[in-house]
Design an enzyme around this catalytic site. Structure first.
Site, PDB file in Angstrom:
ATOM      1  N   HIS A 187       0.784  -1.196  -0.032  1.00 32.95           N
ATOM      2  CA  HIS A 187      -0.126  -0.176   0.074  1.00 32.95           C
ATOM      3  C   HIS A 187       0.645   1.229  -0.039  1.00 32.95           C
ATOM      4  CE1 HIS A 187      -3.050   2.777   1.076  1.00 32.95           C
ATOM      5  NE2 HIS A 187      -4.038   1.846   0.729  1.00 32.95           N
ATOM      6  N   ASP A 189      -8.008  -5.511  -0.020  1.00 30.16           N
ATOM      7  CA  ASP A 189      -8.361  -6.234  -1.115  1.00 30.16           C
ATOM      8  C   ASP A 189      -7.816  -7.746  -1.041  1.00 30.16           C
ATOM      9  OD1 ASP A 189      -7.526  -3.429  -3.056  1.00 30.16           O
ATOM     10  OD2 ASP A 189      -9.517  -4.485  -2.495  1.00 30.16           O
TER      11      ASP A 189
HETATM   12  C1  SDX Z   1      -6.325   0.098  -2.837  1.00 26.96           C
HETATM   13  O1  SDX Z   1      -4.528   4.434  -1.991  1.00 26.96           O
HETATM   14  C2  SDX Z   1      -5.340   3.888  -1.384  1.00 26.96           C
HETATM   15  O2  SDX Z   1      -5.798   4.215  -0.317  1.00 26.96           O
HETATM   16  C3  SDX Z   1      -6.093   2.693  -2.212  1.00 26.96           C
HETATM   17  C4  SDX Z   1      -7.052   1.813  -1.464  1.00 26.96           C
HETATM   18  C5  SDX Z   1      -8.257   2.200  -1.255  1.00 26.96           C
HETATM   19  O3  SDX Z   1      -9.009   2.172  -0.256  1.00 26.96           O
HETATM   20  O4  SDX Z   1      -8.709   3.525  -2.018  1.00 26.96           O
HETATM   21  O5  SDX Z   1      -6.421   1.465  -0.187  1.00 26.96           O
HETATM   22  C6  SDX Z   1      -7.376   0.567  -2.080  1.00 26.96           C
HETATM   23  O6  SDX Z   1      -5.870   0.232  -4.020  1.00 26.96           O
HETATM   24  C7  SDX Z   1      -5.376  -0.768  -2.266  1.00 26.96           C
HETATM   25  C8  SDX Z   1      -4.047  -1.508  -2.915  1.00 26.96           C
HETATM   26  C9  SDX Z   1      -4.483  -2.475  -3.809  1.00 26.96           C
HETATM   27  N1  SDX Z   1      -3.685  -3.001  -4.809  1.00 26.96           N
HETATM   28  C10 SDX Z   1      -2.852  -4.144  -4.844  1.00 26.96           C
HETATM   29  O7  SDX Z   1      -2.888  -4.918  -3.767  1.00 26.96           O
HETATM   30  C11 SDX Z   1      -1.793  -4.268  -5.956  1.00 26.96           C
HETATM   31  C12 SDX Z   1      -0.618  -4.892  -5.241  1.00 26.96           C
HETATM   32  N2  SDX Z   1       0.090  -3.824  -4.785  1.00 26.96           N
HETATM   33  C13 SDX Z   1       0.835  -2.814  -5.469  1.00 26.96           C
HETATM   34  O8  SDX Z   1       1.224  -2.857  -6.814  1.00 26.96           O
HETATM   35  C14 SDX Z   1       1.375  -1.573  -4.823  1.00 26.96           C
HETATM   36  O9  SDX Z   1       1.642  -2.136  -3.449  1.00 26.96           O
HETATM   37  C15 SDX Z   1       0.418  -0.516  -4.498  1.00 26.96           C
HETATM   38  C16 SDX Z   1       0.118  -0.043  -6.089  1.00 26.96           C
HETATM   39  C17 SDX Z   1      -0.590  -0.801  -3.731  1.00 26.96           C
HETATM   40  C18 SDX Z   1       1.336   0.751  -3.963  1.00 26.96           C
HETATM   41  O10 SDX Z   1       2.404   1.028  -4.876  1.00 26.96           O
HETATM   42  P1  SDX Z   1       3.364   2.241  -4.564  1.00 26.96           P
HETATM   43  O11 SDX Z   1       3.306   2.690  -3.301  1.00 26.96           O
HETATM   44  O12 SDX Z   1       3.653   2.992  -5.722  1.00 26.96           O
HETATM   45  O13 SDX Z   1       4.746   1.324  -3.981  1.00 26.96           O
HETATM   46  P2  SDX Z   1       5.749   0.880  -5.035  1.00 26.96           P
HETATM   47  O14 SDX Z   1       5.017   0.153  -6.336  1.00 26.96           O
HETATM   48  O15 SDX Z   1       6.669   1.682  -5.375  1.00 26.96           O
HETATM   49  O16 SDX Z   1       6.416  -0.472  -4.598  1.00 26.96           O
HETATM   50  C19 SDX Z   1       7.489  -0.115  -3.501  1.00 26.96           C
HETATM   51  C20 SDX Z   1       8.299  -1.500  -3.545  1.00 26.96           C
HETATM   52  C21 SDX Z   1       8.690  -1.896  -4.936  1.00 26.96           C
HETATM   53  O17 SDX Z   1      10.186  -2.396  -4.980  1.00 26.96           O
HETATM   54  P3  SDX Z   1      11.312  -1.516  -5.308  1.00 26.96           P
HETATM   55  O18 SDX Z   1      11.062  -1.035  -6.745  1.00 26.96           O
HETATM   56  O19 SDX Z   1      11.301  -0.342  -4.368  1.00 26.96           O
HETATM   57  O20 SDX Z   1      12.537  -2.671  -5.284  1.00 26.96           O
HETATM   58  O21 SDX Z   1       7.574  -2.396  -3.173  1.00 26.96           O
HETATM   59  C22 SDX Z   1       7.453  -3.600  -4.187  1.00 26.96           C
HETATM   60  C23 SDX Z   1       7.549  -2.987  -5.487  1.00 26.96           C
HETATM   61  O22 SDX Z   1       8.154  -3.664  -6.370  1.00 26.96           O
HETATM   62  N3  SDX Z   1       6.058  -3.926  -4.098  1.00 26.96           N
HETATM   63  C24 SDX Z   1       5.556  -5.308  -4.044  1.00 26.96           C
HETATM   64  C25 SDX Z   1       4.288  -5.171  -4.125  1.00 26.96           C
HETATM   65  N4  SDX Z   1       3.960  -3.910  -3.754  1.00 26.96           N
HETATM   66  C26 SDX Z   1       4.958  -3.191  -3.759  1.00 26.96           C
HETATM   67  N5  SDX Z   1       5.960  -6.245  -4.493  1.00 26.96           N
HETATM   68  C27 SDX Z   1       5.554  -7.528  -4.776  1.00 26.96           C
HETATM   69  N6  SDX Z   1       4.363  -7.568  -4.393  1.00 26.96           N
HETATM   70  C28 SDX Z   1       3.352  -6.545  -4.031  1.00 26.96           C
HETATM   71  N7  SDX Z   1       2.121  -6.470  -3.925  1.00 26.96           N
END
Ligand code: SDX
Length: 427
Positions: free
Chosen positions: A305, A362
């Site tokens: 998140h 989720d």
């Molecule tokens: C919702 O914003 C909100 O409040 C949203 C929400 C709401 O109620 O409105 O809470 C609802 O959207 C919840 C999130 C649902 N999405 C997912 O579950 C999809 C999987 N998660 C992600 O793709 C990710 O975690 C996000 C999109 C939710 C957040 O992404 P960020 O904050 O932009 O973080 P990032 O993509 O830069 O990740 C940081 C690091 C990265 O690694 P590095 O590049 O630093 O090496 O963490 C890793 C990412 O690769 N990472 C993950 C991961 N999520 C982040 N690695 C593996 N699996 C994951 N799920």
């Protein structure tokens, strides 16, 4: 905390005010920065940017705290109703009994759709994704309810707000009915908001539908858990669309479109599909390895998140609800076992610990929704149904904010500098 921030660029020094809210980080007011210093700030994804002031929802990502008008989400999920939370988000305080009754009466009597809209569904294929239908039908509402599109009129804003909150369950239920070829079921005013939605979704004209209190209670919690969440991507979309003065129905349709993405509200559908693809706990290590592999675009859906760097408090309530619902329905879904096992393994893995990746709202919701009988492609439509309350509350707050103006971000330009046109025979 100081009340000024200084910025030095070369031999020039600039000062910006520091503003404090009632909780959370202070902000540096950079509204005059470009005018004074001729520079923009750069923050793709808005990781360090406050786009507005708001008094609706507060999140402490490090502590895993979520408050709606100051009330903790776990207390609201346990003790409140979705109508009461809707009133709270819209008006700022919990309603007194007569206020709640009046609000519920008003919402209940806006649940029917203009009959012409039911033919709108027939333009879609039966296998259209429910979110495609939601985007289309909600956007089309502005063609039917033109008497509540003047956003400068507080009365019209409130009627549009009530219509959107009231009609989303009807629109979502109709999308489901259309997909399975069953007739639309009209709202029934003596049912609760949640019970009415369940009857419109799973009832048929051929026989009475009894609302199961266990399922009604689970849906009540699920709707409350999804109601609002500060300035997430879809809420920011609604605010930006509304900043141009666009009508509320079109702006909520924009929010639905943004929510559909798998990185956002679409993650609930993606998370259950992922858990089903994993299938057995023995395959979890393979998927954990893929999630950690920089070369592999795969991510653990339902994990991570932007704001929570601790457990999403909604995920905890969702997991408890999943266990209660499956237990009461006598369902032992192996997907729930896989989800629990995956969570345990991930939370002990250095990659997830270091990146502070926890289950989010989720991760478990799909297990419950599937047990209740919703097809996977309806999950995000249910998220949109519930989040409409938050979108509408944030929309009203923005329209009433004297500071609000049309949103118009700038850029760091990296394209070609000026050059002269070359006729095609000289290229
Ligand atoms: C919702 O914003 C909100 O409040 C949203 C929400 C709401 O109620 O409105 O809470 C609802 O959207 C919840 C999130 C649902 N999405 C997912 O579950 C999809 C999987 N998660 C992600 O793709 C990710 O975690 C996000 C999109 C939710 C957040 O992404 P960020 O904050 O932009 O973080 P990032 O993509 O830069 O990740 C940081 C690091 C990265 O690694 P590095 O590049 O630093 O090496 O963490 C890793 C990412 O690769 N990472 C993950 C991961 N999520 C982040 N690695 C593996 N699996 C994951 N799920």
């Amino acid at each position: 905390m100081a009340d000024k921030a200084s910025l030095t660029i070369g031999d020039r020094n600039f000062e910006c005010d520091i503003l404090s809210g009632s909780a959370g980080p202070d902000v540096i007011d950079i509204r005059k920065l470009y005018g004074q210093a001729g520079v923009f700030t750069y923050d793709p994804g808005f990781t360090s940017t406050a786009a507005c002031q708001s008094a609706i929802t507060y999140i402490d990502g490090d502590e895993g705290v979520l408050l709606h008008r100051g009330y903790p989400i776990d207390q609201l999920a346990e003790q409140s109703t979705f109508m009461e939370v809707a009133y709270l988000l819209l008006n700022g305080d919990l309603p007194k009994q007569d206020e709640l009754e009046k609000f519920t009466y008003t919402i209940t009597r806006h649940t029917m759709l203009h009959e012409q809209l039911s033919t709108f569904y027939r333009g879609f294929r039966r296998d259209a994704h429910p979110m495609a239908i939601m985007c289309g039908v909600v956007g089309a509402l502005s063609a039917f309810y033109h008497d509540s599109t003047d956003i400068t009129d507080p009365k019209q804003r409130m009627i549009a707000s009530h219509r959107l909150i009231a009609k989303m369950p009807t629109i979502a239920a109709m999308a489901y009915k259309y997909s399975i070829g069953q007739p639309f079921v009209y709202p029934q005013n003596d049912l609760s908001y949640t019970g009415n939605f369940l009857r419109m979704t799973f009832g048929v004209p051929a026989e009475p539908y009894e609302v199961d209190p266990v399922i009604e209670n689970a849906m009540r919690r699920i709707f409350i858990l999804h109601a609002d969440h500060e300035q997430n991507a879809s809420t920011s979309t609604v605010r930006l669309a509304s900043s141009s003065g666009a009508n509320p129905f079109a702006c909520i349709a924009a929010g639905i479109a943004c929510l559909w993405g798998p990185a956002h509200g679409g993650a609930n559908e993606a998370a259950l599909n992922m858990l089903r693809e994993i299938g057995r706990p023995e395959r979890i290590p393979e998927y954990i390895a893929r999630a950690k592999d920089k070369e592999d675009p795969f991510r653990l859906m339902g994990f991570g998140h932007r704001v929570y760097k601790n457990y999403d408090p909604r995920a905890k309530v969702m997991q408890k609800t999943a266990e209660e619902v499956l237990d009461r329905l006598g369902i032992s879904d192996p997907v729930l076992d896989t989800a629990r096992e995956l969570e345990q393994i991930a939370l002990k893995d250095d990659y997830f610990i270091e990146k502070k990746l926890y289950p989010n709202v989720d991760f478990y919701s799909g297990v419950i929704l599937s047990a209740i009988g919703f097809p996977t492609d309806m999950f995000t439509a249910l998220f949109a149904l519930a989040r409409t309350v938050g979108w509408v509350a944030q929309w009203n707050e923005m329209i009433s904010d004297p500071d609000q103006k049309i949103g118009r971000p700038r850029q760091l330009y990296t394209g070609p500098t000026q050059r002269d046109y070359v006729p095609v025979d000289q290229r």
